[in-house]
Structure formats: C-alpha cells, structure tokens
Design an enzyme around this catalytic site. Sequence first.
Site, PDB file in Angstrom:
ATOM      1  NE  ARG A  99     -12.789   7.439   0.605  1.00 20.21           N
ATOM      2  CZ  ARG A  99     -13.086   6.178   0.829  1.00 20.21           C
ATOM      3  NH1 ARG A  99     -12.308   5.464   1.607  1.00 20.21           N
ATOM      4  NH2 ARG A  99     -14.148   5.626   0.303  1.00 20.21           N
ATOM      5  CD1 TRP A 125     -10.166   9.537  -8.803  1.00 15.29           C
ATOM      6  CD2 TRP A 125     -12.172   8.730  -9.379  1.00 15.29           C
ATOM      7  NE1 TRP A 125      -9.996   8.710  -9.889  1.00 15.29           N
ATOM      8  CE2 TRP A 125     -11.206   8.206 -10.262  1.00 15.29           C
ATOM      9  CE3 TRP A 125     -13.499   8.366  -9.554  1.00 15.29           C
ATOM     10  CZ2 TRP A 125     -11.520   7.340 -11.288  1.00 15.29           C
ATOM     11  CZ3 TRP A 125     -13.830   7.496 -10.588  1.00 15.29           C
ATOM     12  CH2 TRP A 125     -12.838   6.986 -11.442  1.00 15.29           C
ATOM     13  CD  GLU A 158       1.693  -5.223  -7.884  1.00 13.33           C
ATOM     14  OE1 GLU A 158       0.676  -5.365  -8.567  1.00 13.33           O
ATOM     15  OE2 GLU A 158       1.808  -4.351  -7.007  1.00 13.33           O
ATOM     16  CE  LYS A 181       2.174  -0.735  -7.418  1.00 13.89           C
ATOM     17  NZ  LYS A 181       1.324  -1.859  -7.070  1.00 13.89           N
ATOM     18  CB  CYS A 219     -15.447  11.147  -3.255  1.00 15.41           C
ATOM     19  SG  CYS A 219     -15.716  11.506  -4.982  1.00 15.41           S
ATOM     20  CD  GLU A 223      -0.509   1.768  -9.335  1.00 21.79           C
ATOM     21  OE1 GLU A 223      -1.703   2.086  -9.265  1.00 21.79           O
ATOM     22  OE2 GLU A 223      -0.016   0.843  -8.681  1.00 21.79           O
ATOM     23  CG  HIS A 259       3.794 -17.121 -28.521  1.00 20.19           C
ATOM     24  ND1 HIS A 259       3.788 -18.038 -29.545  1.00 20.19           N
ATOM     25  CD2 HIS A 259       4.300 -17.770 -27.440  1.00 20.19           C
ATOM     26  CE1 HIS A 259       4.250 -19.197 -29.106  1.00 20.19           C
ATOM     27  NE2 HIS A 259       4.573 -19.062 -27.825  1.00 20.19           N
ATOM     28  CE  LYS A 274      -3.953   2.087  -0.835  1.00 17.14           C
ATOM     29  NZ  LYS A 274      -2.898   1.397  -1.602  1.00 17.14           N
ATOM     30  CG  ASN A 280     -17.462   8.068  -1.658  1.00 18.81           C
ATOM     31  OD1 ASN A 280     -17.178   7.916  -2.844  1.00 18.81           O
ATOM     32  ND2 ASN A 280     -17.093   7.204  -0.729  1.00 18.81           N
ATOM     33  N   GLY A 281     -19.909   8.555  -4.243  1.00 18.68           N
ATOM     34  CA  GLY A 281     -20.678   7.498  -4.903  1.00 18.68           C
ATOM     35  C   GLY A 281     -21.252   7.990  -6.218  1.00 18.68           C
TER      36      GLY A 281
END
Length: 616
Positions: free
Chosen positions: A27, A74, A489, A493, A2, A496, A512, A611, A100-101
């Site tokens: 955010r 968010w 990574e 990428k 947020c 997401e 395996h 983010k 925010n929180g």
Amino acid sequence: MCGITGYIGGREAYPIIINGLKRLEYRGYDSAGVMVFDGKEINLSKTKGKVSDLEKITENKNKEGGIGIGHTRWATHGVPNDENSHPHISNSGELVIVHNGIIENYATIKKELISRGYEFKSDTDTEVLINLIEEVKKNEDCKLGKAVQLALKNVVGAYAIAVFDKTNPDELIVARLGSPIAIGVGENNKEFFVASDASPFIEYSKNVIYLEDGELAIIKRNKGIKVRKINTDKEVDTKIQKLELSLDQIEKGGYDHFMIKEIHEQPKAIIDTYRGRILGNEGIIRMSGIDDNISHFTNANRIIIIACGTSWHAGLVGEYLLEELTRIPVEVEYASEFRYRNPIIKPNDVVIAISQSGETADTLAAIKLAKEKGAFVYGICNVVGSSIARETHAGSYTHAGPEIGVASTKAFTTQITVLSLIALKLAEAKNTMAKDDINKYLELMKQIPEQVENLLKIDSEVKEIADVYKNAKNCLFLGRGFNFPVALEGALKLKEISYIHAEGYPAAEMKHGPIALIDENMPVIVIATKRGHYEKVVSNIQEIKARSAKVIAIVTEGDTTIKEIADHIIEIPDTDEIFTPLLTTIPLQLLSYHIAVLLGKNVDQPRNLAKSVTVE
Ligand code: M6R
C-alpha cells in the site's frame, strides 16, 4: 495508500504490528513506523525507507507491550523523511495516531492550532489531526473516543485512523471515511487487531468487522468493541464476517517475487473466476448479480465502463467484447475524468465499475456520482467486501485471490474473464447470438487456462529476449482491435516496473506520429494474431522494419509470414480473436518482469507507486 496496523490484547504487540506492516507494504513503502506502550512509556520508532529499515532501527530498543500501532507510508503531505513518517504524537506527548488518507482542510486547522500555541515537527496533515484531537479533548474534558468523534466532524477529506491515549492505555480508537479499516476480533473479545485489510491478522483471527464510512470504533482490551456513527452518534450493530483468506495465499510460495507468482497463478485464477458460472455443457451462464438485475442490462441504451490503470485497460477489452457480442453501445472512461466532468447519464444507462482493490478513490467517487445521477452501477472487484463491492448496486467478483505485486497481472485476465461471461450472458438474453455460437465460445473459454499454462513455458525464451532489450530507453507496443488494449497494458507494465519509457498505440495510428520515433534503437512489440486484422498488422511490421527498428512479434502458433520479417517471435495458442487478450498479455507480462529483474528493480514495489490508490 498507506497501510495501518494496530493490536490490543495479551500478546506482544510489536511482532504482530511489524509482520502486519510487511503484508501491507504493497500500500506504500516510502517510510514506516511503530509505537508500542510498555505500561509506562510510549516507545515510538519511525524512519524513511521500508519496514525492514524500521526493524533495523528498533533492534536495540524496548519493544515490549500489549498495545501498539504501526504505519507504512505512501507520501501525500511532505517528502518521505523520518519526521513526516507516522505514527505522529501530540504536543502533550500523550496521544499517538496512524493515518491513511488526506485531511484536505489541514492548513486552516494548523493555522488555528498554531495561534493557540501548538508546535509542529512535520509537514503532515496527520500531525495536525492528532493535535486537533488533543485540543478538543482538553477543551471538552472528554474521553478519547468522544474527542476523536468531535474532531473528525471538523475535518474534510478521507481517513482511516487508529489513535492511542497514554492516559487510557487499554483502548484504541479507530475510524474511517473513504479509506478502509478491518478489525480482527480475537477469541472471547480478549484481543483485537486493526489493519487496512485483513491480511495482517489472518493467522490470529478469521472473524472480521469492516467499518463502514463515517463509523468510529472504540476497542477495549478484554471487553469488546462499540461502533458509532461519527455524525449522529448512533450506535451501530456490527456484523462479524468470516474470512476466507489463508496464509499461503499471501506468501510467495517459492517464487522470487509476488509478480511472477501471480503471473503463474493465472490458469487457476481464470478457472476460479468462471467456475460455478458456466453450468455443464449446456452453455448456461449463471451470474447472480446479472440474473437478479437482468432488465437493467437488457434495457440498457448504453454501458459506461469506469476504472483506472490496468482495470481501465480491461474495460477497453470489455468495450470490444460487449459491443461485438451484444450490440449495446459502450463507452470506457477514466474514473478520474468521469467524476469531474459532469457526465451525461441518461435513463437506462448502466455503469460498470472495475477495480482489483475495490478501494481506488477515483473509481469510488465516480460510482457515487453515477448513483446520484440515477444510474444502475455494477461492480467488478477482486477484493471481497471492499468499498467498491459494497458501494455498487450489484456485481461480480473476480476470483483471482490476493494480488500483492503492485503491477497488476492476474487481476487483468480475470477481469477480462468476467467481462467475457457478462458479454456472452447478455448476448443470450438479448438474442444477439445463436445459442450454438455462445456454446462454442464457452468451450473455447474453458480451453484458455490450459493454453495459458502451456504459454507460461516460454518463460526462459522471453527472458532471453528481455536480456537483449533491457537497456532500451524507449519501447513501443502496438496492437489492433481486441489487442489494442493489450498493447496499452504491455506498455504500462514495462514502464511501471522497469522505468523504461513505453507507449502503447493502435498499430494503424503509428503512421500518425509515433513512426517519427522509430529507429534502430527502438524495440517495437507488435501483437499480430492470425485473426486480428492480420494483413494490416503485417504491413505495419514492414513499415517498422523499413526504419531499422527491432520487432518482437506476438503471433499465433504456426505463423510463417511474420517469422520471416520480425527479429523475434513469440507464439500464442490459437483461439477466437475475442479471447486472444487472455493469451497475448502473458508474454508481455513476462517480458516486463524479466527486464525489471535483469535491471535489478524492485518489481513488487516499484518506486512512487502503491497497490491501492486511495487518494485522488
Ligand atoms: O485496484 P484498481 O484495479 O482499482 O487499481 C487501478 C490502478 O491503480 C491499477 O491497475 C494500477 O494501474 C496498477 N499498478 C497497474 O499495474
């Protein structure tokens, strides 16, 4: 998560808040809202969707007024819908909040408030908080600042809040615990800006106060700011910091997306990160955070790296680097696991925390735990003045510049750059490498930015490959040694931003389990650099081809063997194996980017993500 913004001063608040929200959208972006006060009425608009949707619904509304607050969300409590969007207004209609929180004990407080006659329109913890503040204000017959302070003493959780009171419209109250708040101070204390980071107000003020955890600020129009400790009521002497951020750093600069801009910024970001740290040609590495604390590192029995997401992948590369060059044992942990598993910290353990944003809640909590257990904690952060940068005993900044695309790119390569410098510096301090060898590595490091620059020219080639595989449902990324974390990574990428299922694996682990998935519909991206267990990886590629899968191989330039067997090859310039992650990651970033764009996805703001993950 947020983003919150606020303004109080002589200008119109609405455009400042809306532009600020656009900059904070990284955010969280599932709903947005704004409140402005025109001297008589509170005008509040909020909606599910993005800030651009909010702008549409406010088109014909009264937006006048020199004070206001805004929010981009968010979702944590309650689905993203209009009702759950912020700002939230109290039952009396006088108090308004953005938050925010997470307020963890909101359910108990809500029950109590309901028993006292309060009604709730949303499912959020924030609506509970604003009504708790209202109840305290009424019962204590006090001003808003005091009511916020008393109410916050009763909440458990994390918050950055901005609160407005219609009965005292020349004042904003802001407070923080665990979520960031920056206050921009205008000329002569006449106007003030509030935001989750400084980006919303850089064109108006370069003077910023970052609230510390447990602090509350009373901001008065034309007067100034008073900051107090929430728990002790002690007045705090605030420090005004000068911002170095500029407007062009946070704009797209002609690129279609922040992500591609940031991919292309990597040569400069890497130079900026080692600039001033490698001195001349004498192989001297200067890093004041390490220099000032060198005995912690030279006496370290073990280094524990804690991080999340992409930063955790950089930490894995760090493990390979540090163990190879310094022979200090290294463990890499997810911060979210570390913080909850009563980890063993021995005397002389050093903890390195890595975070682009410097605000990741799990990493922050893991740092606090490591400190409580007596560890020396070193931070590697990108955002200057962030919570993690301040919470750690010492640290090094990556100088990547603002990273706005939710998918981390230049943060990853600059984190690896810092870790490489630390490894070389400790190798020197611990005498685990000859000075000449250290110099050779530093010379190779100085070639990396130009090599990345050249590598970026393969953009259109990668786009063609992306076009072939954009409809794949699954993808496998394989690498070994230093490039195993790069495989992880690469998979992160892709998933997401394109929502294609992807997995990263150490190449040898394929047999395996994951080999069962391989068929003609499975593209496999294999990192097969010349010096990285090359023959073994060639065998892995043969095994994949024997099962009819398509292979995209990242190889060292001039490779002829893999050219014969892979379906596509992407060449990277030659360097020592320890630096290959800085190069092999580039085509993987481009591949994900192009696939996501070709699929029409929002690459900078992928669904469900944000983010800065300031909730656990
Ligand atoms: O700001 P941090 O580096 O602490 O963030 C950690 C992760 O949330 C972050 O790397 C995330 O995985 C990115 N979306 C990856 O692209």
